[in-house]
Design a protein around this motif. Structure first.
Motif, PDB file in Angstrom:
ATOM      1  N   GLN A 262       1.942   2.366  -9.426  1.00 53.85           N
ATOM      2  CA  GLN A 262       2.922   3.269  -8.866  1.00 53.85           C
ATOM      3  C   GLN A 262       3.886   2.449  -8.044  1.00 53.85           C
ATOM      4  O   GLN A 262       3.506   1.751  -7.120  1.00 53.85           O
ATOM      5  N   GLN A 263       5.112   2.494  -8.395  1.00 62.40           N
ATOM      6  CA  GLN A 263       6.076   1.700  -7.674  1.00 62.40           C
ATOM      7  C   GLN A 263       6.305   2.293  -6.295  1.00 62.40           C
ATOM      8  O   GLN A 263       6.488   3.478  -6.130  1.00 62.40           O
ATOM      9  N   GLN A 264       6.267   1.424  -5.324  1.00 62.22           N
ATOM     10  CA  GLN A 264       6.595   1.874  -3.994  1.00 62.22           C
ATOM     11  C   GLN A 264       8.094   1.964  -3.851  1.00 62.22           C
ATOM     12  O   GLN A 264       8.819   1.037  -4.165  1.00 62.22           O
ATOM     13  N   PRO A 265       8.536   3.086  -3.379  1.00 60.90           N
ATOM     14  CA  PRO A 265       9.965   3.350  -3.384  1.00 60.90           C
ATOM     15  C   PRO A 265      10.763   2.469  -2.433  1.00 60.90           C
ATOM     16  O   PRO A 265      11.832   2.046  -2.766  1.00 60.90           O
ATOM     17  N   HIS A 266      10.237   2.217  -1.265  1.00 57.57           N
ATOM     18  CA  HIS A 266      11.049   1.507  -0.291  1.00 57.57           C
ATOM     19  C   HIS A 266      10.334   0.263   0.176  1.00 57.57           C
ATOM     20  O   HIS A 266       9.811   0.180   1.269  1.00 57.57           O
ATOM     21  N   ASP A 267      10.380  -0.690  -0.673  1.00 64.75           N
ATOM     22  CA  ASP A 267       9.674  -1.912  -0.368  1.00 64.75           C
ATOM     23  C   ASP A 267      10.095  -2.501   0.958  1.00 64.75           C
ATOM     24  O   ASP A 267       9.296  -2.867   1.791  1.00 64.75           O
ATOM     25  N   GLN A 268      11.375  -2.597   1.128  1.00 63.84           N
ATOM     26  CA  GLN A 268      11.867  -3.263   2.323  1.00 63.84           C
ATOM     27  C   GLN A 268      11.423  -2.539   3.567  1.00 63.84           C
ATOM     28  O   GLN A 268      10.891  -3.128   4.495  1.00 63.84           O
ATOM     29  N   GLN A 269      11.637  -1.236   3.548  1.00 63.96           N
ATOM     30  CA  GLN A 269      11.268  -0.482   4.735  1.00 63.96           C
ATOM     31  C   GLN A 269       9.791  -0.636   5.018  1.00 63.96           C
ATOM     32  O   GLN A 269       9.373  -0.804   6.147  1.00 63.96           O
ATOM     33  N   GLN A 270       9.082  -0.578   3.973  1.00 61.13           N
ATOM     34  CA  GLN A 270       7.656  -0.717   4.115  1.00 61.13           C
ATOM     35  C   GLN A 270       7.329  -1.984   4.892  1.00 61.13           C
ATOM     36  O   GLN A 270       6.559  -2.008   5.829  1.00 61.13           O
ATOM     37  N   GLU A 271       7.984  -3.009   4.478  1.00 63.46           N
ATOM     38  CA  GLU A 271       7.670  -4.286   5.071  1.00 63.46           C
ATOM     39  C   GLU A 271       8.103  -4.332   6.520  1.00 63.46           C
ATOM     40  O   GLU A 271       7.401  -4.827   7.384  1.00 63.46           O
ATOM     41  N   GLN A 272       9.290  -3.803   6.771  1.00 64.78           N
ATOM     42  CA  GLN A 272       9.776  -3.894   8.128  1.00 64.78           C
ATOM     43  C   GLN A 272       8.968  -3.029   9.069  1.00 64.78           C
ATOM     44  O   GLN A 272       8.901  -3.294  10.253  1.00 64.78           O
ATOM     45  N   SER A 273       8.371  -2.037   8.529  1.00 61.53           N
ATOM     46  CA  SER A 273       7.624  -1.174   9.418  1.00 61.53           C
ATOM     47  C   SER A 273       6.266  -1.753   9.745  1.00 61.53           C
ATOM     48  O   SER A 273       5.494  -1.175  10.469  1.00 61.53           O
ATOM     49  N   LEU A 274       6.005  -2.885   9.196  1.00 64.18           N
ATOM     50  CA  LEU A 274       4.722  -3.516   9.456  1.00 64.18           C
ATOM     51  C   LEU A 274       4.947  -4.864  10.109  1.00 64.18           C
ATOM     52  O   LEU A 274       5.083  -5.875   9.450  1.00 64.18           O
ATOM     53  N   PRO A 275       5.040  -4.832  11.393  1.00 67.79           N
ATOM     54  CA  PRO A 275       5.489  -6.017  12.096  1.00 67.79           C
ATOM     55  C   PRO A 275       4.510  -7.183  12.079  1.00 67.79           C
ATOM     56  O   PRO A 275       4.914  -8.293  12.241  1.00 67.79           O
ATOM     57  N   GLU A 276       3.248  -6.906  11.886  1.00 67.49           N
ATOM     58  CA  GLU A 276       2.315  -8.026  11.992  1.00 67.49           C
ATOM     59  C   GLU A 276       2.281  -8.800  10.692  1.00 67.49           C
ATOM     60  O   GLU A 276       1.876  -8.282   9.662  1.00 67.49           O
ATOM     61  N   PRO A 277       2.710 -10.018  10.757  1.00 64.54           N
ATOM     62  CA  PRO A 277       2.776 -10.797   9.552  1.00 64.54           C
ATOM     63  C   PRO A 277       1.413 -11.271   9.081  1.00 64.54           C
ATOM     64  O   PRO A 277       1.171 -11.456   7.919  1.00 64.54           O
ATOM     65  N   VAL A 278       0.539 -11.462   9.970  1.00 65.06           N
ATOM     66  CA  VAL A 278      -0.750 -12.024   9.611  1.00 65.06           C
ATOM     67  C   VAL A 278      -1.831 -11.061  10.053  1.00 65.06           C
ATOM     68  O   VAL A 278      -1.795 -10.549  11.163  1.00 65.06           O
TER      69      VAL A 278
ATOM     70  N   ARG B  70       1.890  -4.517  -4.471  1.00 62.39           N
ATOM     71  CA  ARG B  70       2.403  -3.179  -4.160  1.00 62.39           C
ATOM     72  C   ARG B  70       2.114  -2.220  -5.298  1.00 62.39           C
ATOM     73  O   ARG B  70       1.782  -1.067  -5.091  1.00 62.39           O
ATOM     74  N   LYS B  71       2.285  -2.728  -6.491  1.00 64.26           N
ATOM     75  CA  LYS B  71       1.994  -1.873  -7.641  1.00 64.26           C
ATOM     76  C   LYS B  71       0.543  -1.436  -7.622  1.00 64.26           C
ATOM     77  O   LYS B  71       0.194  -0.362  -8.112  1.00 64.26           O
ATOM     78  N   MET B  72      -0.271  -2.288  -7.092  1.00 68.51           N
ATOM     79  CA  MET B  72      -1.688  -1.944  -7.050  1.00 68.51           C
ATOM     80  C   MET B  72      -2.013  -1.139  -5.801  1.00 68.51           C
ATOM     81  O   MET B  72      -3.176  -0.851  -5.532  1.00 68.51           O
ATOM     82  N   GLY B  73      -0.991  -0.836  -5.032  1.00 71.95           N
ATOM     83  CA  GLY B  73      -1.210  -0.030  -3.857  1.00 71.95           C
ATOM     84  C   GLY B  73      -1.743  -0.826  -2.684  1.00 71.95           C
ATOM     85  O   GLY B  73      -2.389  -0.288  -1.788  1.00 71.95           O
ATOM     86  N   ILE B  74      -1.463  -2.095  -2.685  1.00 70.58           N
ATOM     87  CA  ILE B  74      -1.951  -2.938  -1.607  1.00 70.58           C
ATOM     88  C   ILE B  74      -0.780  -3.515  -0.850  1.00 70.58           C
ATOM     89  O   ILE B  74       0.184  -3.996  -1.453  1.00 70.58           O
ATOM     90  N   ASP B  75      -0.865  -3.432   0.436  1.00 72.88           N
ATOM     91  CA  ASP B  75       0.185  -3.993   1.253  1.00 72.88           C
ATOM     92  C   ASP B  75       0.071  -5.509   1.245  1.00 72.88           C
ATOM     93  O   ASP B  75      -0.939  -6.061   1.671  1.00 72.88           O
ATOM     94  N   PRO B  76       1.123  -6.160   0.777  1.00 67.62           N
ATOM     95  CA  PRO B  76       1.041  -7.602   0.666  1.00 67.62           C
ATOM     96  C   PRO B  76       0.967  -8.325   2.014  1.00 67.62           C
ATOM     97  O   PRO B  76       0.589  -9.485   2.061  1.00 67.62           O
ATOM     98  N   LEU B  77       1.345  -7.636   3.041  1.00 64.56           N
ATOM     99  CA  LEU B  77       1.282  -8.291   4.351  1.00 64.56           C
ATOM    100  C   LEU B  77      -0.092  -8.202   4.968  1.00 64.56           C
ATOM    101  O   LEU B  77      -0.621  -9.167   5.501  1.00 64.56           O
ATOM    102  N   THR B  78      -0.622  -7.029   4.914  1.00 65.64           N
ATOM    103  CA  THR B  78      -1.914  -6.825   5.571  1.00 65.64           C
ATOM    104  C   THR B  78      -3.079  -6.903   4.595  1.00 65.64           C
ATOM    105  O   THR B  78      -4.222  -6.981   4.993  1.00 65.64           O
ATOM    106  N   HIS B  79      -2.748  -6.856   3.334  1.00 66.13           N
ATOM    107  CA  HIS B  79      -3.774  -6.821   2.285  1.00 66.13           C
ATOM    108  C   HIS B  79      -4.654  -5.573   2.402  1.00 66.13           C
ATOM    109  O   HIS B  79      -5.791  -5.558   1.961  1.00 66.13           O
ATOM    110  N   LYS B  80      -4.092  -4.588   3.028  1.00 63.18           N
ATOM    111  CA  LYS B  80      -4.792  -3.310   3.110  1.00 63.18           C
ATOM    112  C   LYS B  80      -4.137  -2.335   2.157  1.00 63.18           C
ATOM    113  O   LYS B  80      -2.990  -2.526   1.764  1.00 63.18           O
ATOM    114  N   PRO B  81      -4.845  -1.277   1.860  1.00 58.89           N
ATOM    115  CA  PRO B  81      -4.226  -0.252   1.015  1.00 58.89           C
ATOM    116  C   PRO B  81      -2.972   0.284   1.666  1.00 58.89           C
ATOM    117  O   PRO B  81      -2.926   0.486   2.878  1.00 58.89           O
TER     118      PRO B  81
END
Length: 314
Positions: free
Chosen positions: A140-156, A117-128
């Motif tokens: 750059q710290q992402q402010p809402h880690d949790q929300q970020q994650e929940q808003s991305l339903p596809e785990p893989v 996340r610090k590198m600006g990469i979504d750990p779930l999708t491995h996309k920016p």
DNA sequence: AATAGGCCCAACCGCCAGTTG
DNA sequence: ACAACTGGCGGTTGGGCCTAT
């Protein structure tokens, strides 16, 4: 009807393992090998369910476990494998000898996620990440880690995404690996993404096929038959896990570490009888583990037969 | 020095897949 | 074919430790 629980929950102990329990479990497995987990607790005199014993053994007591933080190299492998396999921790772990799925999962959740996340990469999708510039490695710290994650339903990541993810992984690799070699040897040539793959079909890498290590030349590429065994003298300064705080006040793997057990795939046959007996004695005879372990006399090579050269931290 | 909050990780839970009778 | 069972997997939790205030 439905499945019965793996064990009757009544009267069985839960929670952190005690030294005594560890002792019993190790002792039993040393003597009998890994037999049916369900009956093991009874036979070993443990008030635990078999599942708990299995977990304790596989995640903590197994002598072939590497302890301590994942190396940079291992971390990169995890990231790359995760991009391809998603949260299939056991599969990922199968590519990292001596590491357990639980360990990798924990490390992912506590370290790698943040790092990405610090590198600006979504750990779930491995996309920016959508809002962050990505390739400049702005921390750059992402402010809402949790929300970020929940808003991305596809785990893989989907199969087609995987190819795109490779870009990110490449960035990750190149950012800290001495660039050229990393590319040339194509760390994951054998896993080169093929859109025809189902993620399940991602070929497993045999240890001898893992040929990345571009920047960590000391990391051996091990095949069981290639294990380079050398006599070893236990060092007083344990290089082991930085995690001093085991929940179980006592960690018998410390003992194993102290003894510098070989960190090969677990197999009773590997243990020379004398050593096995000695360990047996140690385990069954010690009222106080620490007291017993620490004053060990300087070993002879036969007392401490072997230690795999796996010291990648060096 | 006290304490609140965050971090870390071992262990648990529930589900699934494979095996056996 | 089916139920019972085991082992394994992934998600989650709880408690000890660490750090900042």
């Amino acid at each position: 009807m439905g499945r019965q629980p793996c064990c009757e929950k009544v009267g069985l102990k839960k929670g952190p393992w005690t030294a005594e329990e560890d002792k019993k479990l190790i002792n039993f497995i040393l003597t009998n090998g890994q037999c049916c987990w369900r009956s093991l607790p009874k036979l070993a005199g443990l008030l635990r369910c078999g599942k708990s014993c299995r977990l304790r053994w596989t995640n903590y007591l197994r002598p072939d476990l590497k302890r301590g933080l994942l190396s940079e190299y291992e971390e990169k492998m995890v990231i790359d494998l995760h991009a391809q396999l998603g949260n299939r921790w056991s599969k990922i772990a199968s590519h990292l000898p001596g590491r357990t799925d639980n360990e990798i999962k924990n490390h992912w959740n506590t370290h790698i996620k943040k790092k990405l996340r610090k590198m600006g990469i979504d750990p779930l999708t491995h996309k920016p990440l959508p809002t962050t510039p990505t390739h400049d490695h702005q921390f750059q710290q992402q402010p809402h880690d949790q929300q970020q994650e929940q808003s991305l339903p596809e785990p893989v990541p989907s199969l087609s995404e995987v190819g795109q993810n490779r870009e990110i992984e490449t960035i990750l690799f190149e950012s800290s690996i001495t660039d050229t070699e990393a590319k040339e040897e194509g760390p994951f040539d054998s896993m080169e993404i093929n859109n025809g793959f189902c993620t399940d079909e991602v070929p497993l890498i045999e240890p001898h096929e893992i040929n990345l290590v571009p920047c960590v030349p000391s990391v051996p590429l091990i095949e069981p038959h290639e294990i380079n065994l050398v006599p070893c003298v236990p060092s007083s300064s344990s290089s082991s896990s930085s995690s001093s705080s085991s929940s179980s006040h006592f960690s018998s793997s410390n003992i194993l570490e102290e003894l510098e057990l070989p960190t090969f795939e677990w197999g009773m046959d590997f243990w020379d009888d004398d050593f096995s007996n000695a360990l047996d004695l140690l385990i069954s005879g010690a009222d106080n583990w620490n007291a017993t372990v620490e004053p060990l006399p300087p070993p002879t090579p036969t007392q401490y037969p072997t230690r795999m050269v796996l010291d990648q931290e060096s």
